[in-house]
Design an enzyme around this catalytic site. Structure first.
Site, mmCIF file in Angstrom:
data_model
loop_
_atom_site.group_PDB
_atom_site.id
_atom_site.type_symbol
_atom_site.label_atom_id
_atom_site.label_comp_id
_atom_site.label_asym_id
_atom_site.label_seq_id
_atom_site.Cartn_x
_atom_site.Cartn_y
_atom_site.Cartn_z
ATOM 1 N N GLU A 1 1.056 -1.115 -0.216
ATOM 2 C CA GLU A 1 0.101 0.199 -0.144
ATOM 3 C C GLU A 1 0.758 1.014 -0.068
ATOM 4 O OE1 GLU A 1 -2.187 0.061 3.374
ATOM 5 O OE2 GLU A 1 -2.797 -2.527 3.304
ATOM 6 N N LYS B 1 2.018 4.888 1.248
ATOM 7 C CA LYS B 1 2.023 5.225 2.506
ATOM 8 C C LYS B 1 2.001 6.815 2.909
ATOM 9 C CE LYS B 1 5.008 5.196 7.042
ATOM 10 N NZ LYS B 1 5.199 6.563 7.028
ATOM 11 N N ASP C 1 1.329 10.478 3.273
ATOM 12 C CA ASP C 1 2.293 11.371 4.342
ATOM 13 C C ASP C 1 0.589 12.066 5.603
ATOM 14 O OD1 ASP C 1 3.897 12.492 5.976
ATOM 15 O OD2 ASP C 1 4.974 13.720 4.302
ATOM 16 N N TYR D 1 -7.191 1.598 5.614
ATOM 17 C CA TYR D 1 -6.565 0.687 5.660
ATOM 18 C C TYR D 1 -6.923 -0.470 6.548
ATOM 19 C CZ TYR D 1 -2.975 3.307 8.472
ATOM 20 O OH TYR D 1 -2.530 4.369 9.114
ATOM 21 N N LYS E 1 10.839 3.103 2.832
ATOM 22 C CA LYS E 1 10.288 4.943 2.842
ATOM 23 C C LYS E 1 11.065 5.525 1.309
ATOM 24 C CE LYS E 1 9.218 7.106 6.457
ATOM 25 N NZ LYS E 1 10.377 7.471 7.013
ATOM 26 N N CYS F 1 9.094 49.509 -7.218
ATOM 27 C CA CYS F 1 8.904 47.457 -7.801
ATOM 28 C C CYS F 1 10.720 47.651 -8.380
ATOM 29 C CB CYS F 1 8.279 47.918 -8.872
ATOM 30 S SG CYS F 1 8.151 47.012 -9.917
ATOM 31 N N CYS G 1 10.181 48.477 -12.610
ATOM 32 C CA CYS G 1 10.297 49.580 -13.448
ATOM 33 C C CYS G 1 10.384 51.202 -12.341
ATOM 34 C CB CYS G 1 8.799 49.410 -13.985
ATOM 35 S SG CYS G 1 7.613 49.824 -12.483
ATOM 36 N N CYS H 1 3.493 45.772 -7.288
ATOM 37 C CA CYS H 1 3.359 47.186 -8.037
ATOM 38 C C CYS H 1 2.119 48.318 -8.449
ATOM 39 C CB CYS H 1 4.566 47.162 -9.292
ATOM 40 S SG CYS H 1 4.909 48.362 -10.173
ATOM 41 N N CYS I 1 4.077 48.431 -16.031
ATOM 42 C CA CYS I 1 5.203 47.659 -16.121
ATOM 43 C C CYS I 1 5.688 46.064 -16.139
ATOM 44 C CB CYS I 1 5.098 47.351 -14.206
ATOM 45 S SG CYS I 1 6.294 46.019 -13.507
HETATM 46 S S1 IVH Z 1 -0.424 0.802 8.482
HETATM 47 C C1 IVH Z 1 -0.126 -1.687 12.553
HETATM 48 N N1 IVH Z 1 -0.527 1.524 6.337
HETATM 49 O O1 IVH Z 1 2.333 5.688 9.078
HETATM 50 C C2 IVH Z 1 0.647 -0.816 11.094
HETATM 51 N N2 IVH Z 1 -0.157 2.646 7.646
HETATM 52 O O2 IVH Z 1 4.976 4.651 9.870
HETATM 53 C C3 IVH Z 1 0.277 0.420 11.307
HETATM 54 N N3 IVH Z 1 -0.098 5.277 7.022
HETATM 55 O O3 IVH Z 1 1.551 5.879 12.449
HETATM 56 C C4 IVH Z 1 -0.284 1.365 10.571
HETATM 57 N N4 IVH Z 1 0.386 5.198 5.055
HETATM 58 O O4 IVH Z 1 0.089 6.952 10.002
HETATM 59 C C5 IVH Z 1 -0.587 1.737 8.218
HETATM 60 N N5 IVH Z 1 -0.788 2.007 4.167
HETATM 61 C C6 IVH Z 1 -1.204 2.486 5.862
HETATM 62 C C7 IVH Z 1 -0.352 3.320 5.775
HETATM 63 C C8 IVH Z 1 0.561 4.015 7.406
HETATM 64 C C9 IVH Z 1 0.629 5.766 5.950
HETATM 65 C C10 IVH Z 1 0.801 5.792 8.876
HETATM 66 C C11 IVH Z 1 0.447 5.994 9.890
HETATM 67 C C12 IVH Z 1 1.720 4.894 10.677
HETATM 68 C C13 IVH Z 1 2.643 5.233 10.135
HETATM 69 C C14 IVH Z 1 3.445 4.222 10.765
#
Ligand code: IVH
Length: 679
Positions: free
Chosen positions: A118, A120, A122, A227, A314, A408, A411, A426, A431
């Site tokens: 999946e 991740k 942010d 998720y 990551k 400015c 000009c 400006c 300008c």
């Molecule tokens: S699973 C026990 N799935 O990443 C498993 N986490 O560094 C817990 N996060 O606190 C998380 N996308 O906020 C999972 N597809 C995903 C995620 C995800 C983002 C975040 C989540 C978690 C952090 C862990």
């Protein structure tokens, strides 16, 4: 008159409306596949609100009208999670990822291990509890053991269902995030207001979920991907099945999630998204790889910090440290002076960065940014890199404070910073910097789409004064163009063809291309569908403009101001002479609203709406409200104890509606609109 619904009828209608609204909310916010216009959706909400106001005893917490609480709260209650919300172990290379699998294999000898990969996201993680199928409580991750009760705030996220089909107690977990588009909008507004800016969408999402007023949260456009799913008294068998269940129950799950037969497939997924992550409209910082089988997950268990069955692989970092070598001022199309940091070039997730926006004077002061400072910069998605922090410990005393110019830099004219705003502009209407940026905007893809008219060429044309205004573009000749640098006969002809093509673009594109402040593409479309041509638009007053749904006073004032300026009047005249398309096409008219051209008169007391509310609905639909009945009146809406207006309407043979007829008419008209769109 004023026929009113009985409570039973109202209950039935309310039920039907809620179902319809949930259906369309899901289509819009979860499936990204809207079936009706925003306007028609608003009408459904408005009708439901009206009925609920009349029968408040029929309001339930999971009614779609109850997403946004009325009152700010004083603080957040702390809530202990049913099971701790763990975090994830990280890895940064394929080798490390295979070491993770080695550890697993020791605990699951000779077993086939499947995975789910999946993205991740942010953002920030959230747990949401449904009691007997109804939305009950939402809590932030906090320290993993206990978090903050943000039930009212999370409820404002429109992709979150307020009830689920199974009448069960369930807990879902997922990531709340802010799409780039909303993030940019929030920061633009904050920059205008001189407020501190969010460094990235994650901080903005975290800041938003912690606002005390749910009405403000609702305006932030947060979104969520779920998720994880726990059903009370029910063992699920796999992560993949859980994702399917979540989807079936109307939750928004990330569409990219991928079932993997083995770890190589997960690596493939990671590689693909480490290259394509800029295509997404939200920020991701890696891939989470999870063992699919819940039985296997149980055997693997967790450490005190993270599960042994999942890992986050990551993507390369998007932060880097570098040095500010200079600060320069850019002058934009609206004359805005924007400070830009010239950086010692540095690599950041694949691109070399040498510039970073500093937004405005206040932002430089707030962060105390100085020339020669070492800074931490961050880039997320296609967002321009930002200075996140100044490394003050690395200062040597050589750093220079930046003095924001009062004139400015292009000009030399005076600049002006309106009270309460953070941006200086400006004041010179001609300008050269404004002209340059206006031409670039005019020619840009979403405006007149003149391919080949980029920065280098525009600079040349301006330098040798071959172009002194936008209309000059339309009198360029092949002879002139051929003599320019890097321009041959063929490219000169291509450019002329492109410029010729710009004459036939849709009217809304031209409105957008004019660069009127606050008039983006969508507003331009609304204006094009509301006015037949440029003359009608340029003569419109504030009142006429604000009658149009979705046009507020800020936009209206800006439009009126634009067309009042002599230089803009001259510009429009020249564009007319050059033969540009300055009128609305039938296609554009099609999106005009359902009451367009219709005049309503209201009389008597209405049951479920105040006159103002009824008036709003009519205006939203593009109709006009008048105070007296005449031959031009299309409909009279009559409530209890109507006055002489009703008699007059009857004598003139004008259609008289009661409240229910009015609602029916709205519904019918919007359905008719649907059919038209389909044909
Ligand atoms: S699973 C026990 N799935 O990443 C498993 N986490 O560094 C817990 N996060 O606190 C998380 N996308 O906020 C999972 N597809 C995903 C995620 C995800 C983002 C975040 C989540 C978690 C952090 C862990």
């Amino acid at each position: 008159m004023g026929e009113s619904l009985s409570k039973n009828e109202a209950e039935e209608r309310i039920q039907k409306l809620r179902e319809k609204i949930f259906y369309h909310e899901k289509k819009y916010y979860v499936d990204n596949n809207p079936q009706i216009s925003d306007y028609e959706f608003d009408l459904l909400i408005k009708e439901l609100e009206t009925l609920e106001k009349r029968f408040p005893e029929l309001i339930t917490p999971s009614s779609p009208t109850q997403r946004v609480g009325e009152q700010p709260i004083e603080g957040f209650r702390s809530v202990v999670h049913n099971t701790p919300m763990l975090s994830l172990d990280n890895c940064y290379s394929v080798e490390e990822l295979f070491e993770f699998e080695e550890r697993i294999k020791k605990l699951l000898p000779d077993q086939k291990i499947e995975y789910v990969a999946e993205l991740k996201i942010d953002g920030l993680s959230i747990s949401i509890i449904y009691k007997e199928g109804s939305y009950h409580q939402a809590v932030t991750r906090g320290d993993g053991v206990k978090g903050d009760d943000v039930t009212a705030n999370v409820k404002t996220i429109r992709s979150i269902p307020l009830s689920v089909p199974a009448q069960k107690n369930i807990e879902v977990r997922g990531e709340v995030f802010l799409p780039f588009k909303s993030f940019k909008k929030i920061n633009r507004e904050r920059a205008d207001q001189g407020e501190g800016l969010f460094a990235n969408p994650r901080n903005a999402a975290a800041g938003s979920i912690r606002l005390l007023d749910p009405r403000l949260v609702a305006a932030r456009n947060l979104d969520v991907f779920l998720y994880s799913l726990q059903i009370e008294g029910n063992e699920s068998d796999s992560q993949w099945r859980n994702l399917q269940m979540l989807k079936e129950w109307g939750f928004k799950t990330n569409p990219q999630s991928c079932f993997c037969n083995n770890l190589d497939e997960a690596v493939f997924f990671w590689k693909k998204w480490s290259e394509k992550r800029d295509d997404l409209d939200y920020d991701v910082d890696g891939v989470v790889i999870k063992v699919n089988s819940v039985a296997q997950q149980k055997i693997l268990g967790s450490t005190s910090k993270f599960p042994r069955w999942a890992i986050s692989f990551k993507f390369p970092a998007r932060q880097a440290t570098t040095r500010i070598m200079d600060i320069r001022i850019q002058v934009g199309r609206t004359g805005a002076l924007t400070p830009v940091a010239v950086l010692e070039p540095v690599k950041l997730s694949g691109t070399t960065i040498s510039r970073s926006t500093l937004h405005n004077e206040d932002e430089i002061k707030r962060k105390d940014i100085r020339i020669f400072d070492h800074v931490l910069i961050e880039r997320s998605g296609d967002v321009i890199p930002k200075v996140v922090a100044v490394m003050k410990k690395r200062r040597t005393g050589e750093e220079k404070k930046f003095i924001f110019p009062s004139r400015c830099p292009v000009c030399g004219s005076e600049t002006f910073k309106p009270e309460g705003e953070a941006v200086s502009r400006c004041t010179n209407p001609s300008c050269p910097a404004k002209l340059r940026e206006s031409i670039l905007h005019f020619a840009s893809r979403r405006a007149m789409n003149i391919e080949g008219l980029g920065e280098a060429l525009v600079d040349q044309l301006l330098d040798i004064k071959m172009v002194k205004s936008i209309p000059d573009l339309f009198s360029l000749t092949k002879n002139e163009l051929e003599n320019l640098e890097r321009m041959g006969a063929k490219s000169a002809q291509n450019l002329l063809d492109e410029i010729e093509g710009a004459k036939t673009r849709e009217f809304y594109r031209l409105i957008f291309a004019l660069g009127i402040r606050y008039v983006g593409e969508r507003t331009a479309e609304i204006l094009a569908s509301s006015f037949q041509n440029i003359d009608a638009l340029s003569q419109a007053g504030i009142e006429e403009l604000t009658q149009i749904p979705d046009i507020g006073p800020k936009v209206a004032e800006s439009v009126v101001f634009f067309f009042k300026q002599p230089e803009n009047k001259a510009l429009i005249n020249c564009l007319k002479k050059a033969g540009l398309n300055l009128k609305t096409s039938t296609e554009e008219k099609r999106i005009a609203k359902i009451f367009a051209g219709k005049t309503f008169v209201l009389t008597g007391r209405l049951e479920s709406l105040t006159r103002d509310e009824a008036g709003d609905l009519i205006k939203k639909g593009g109709g006009t409200v008048s105070s007296s009945v005449s031959g031009n009146t299309s409909y009279v809406i009559a409530g209890a104890s109507p006055g002489s207006k009703l008699r007059k309407a009857q004598s003139l043979g004008i259609t008289v509606l009661n409240e229910k007829d009015f609602f029916d008419l709205m519904e019918k008209s919007s359905v008719a609109g649907d059919e038209e769109e389909g044909s």
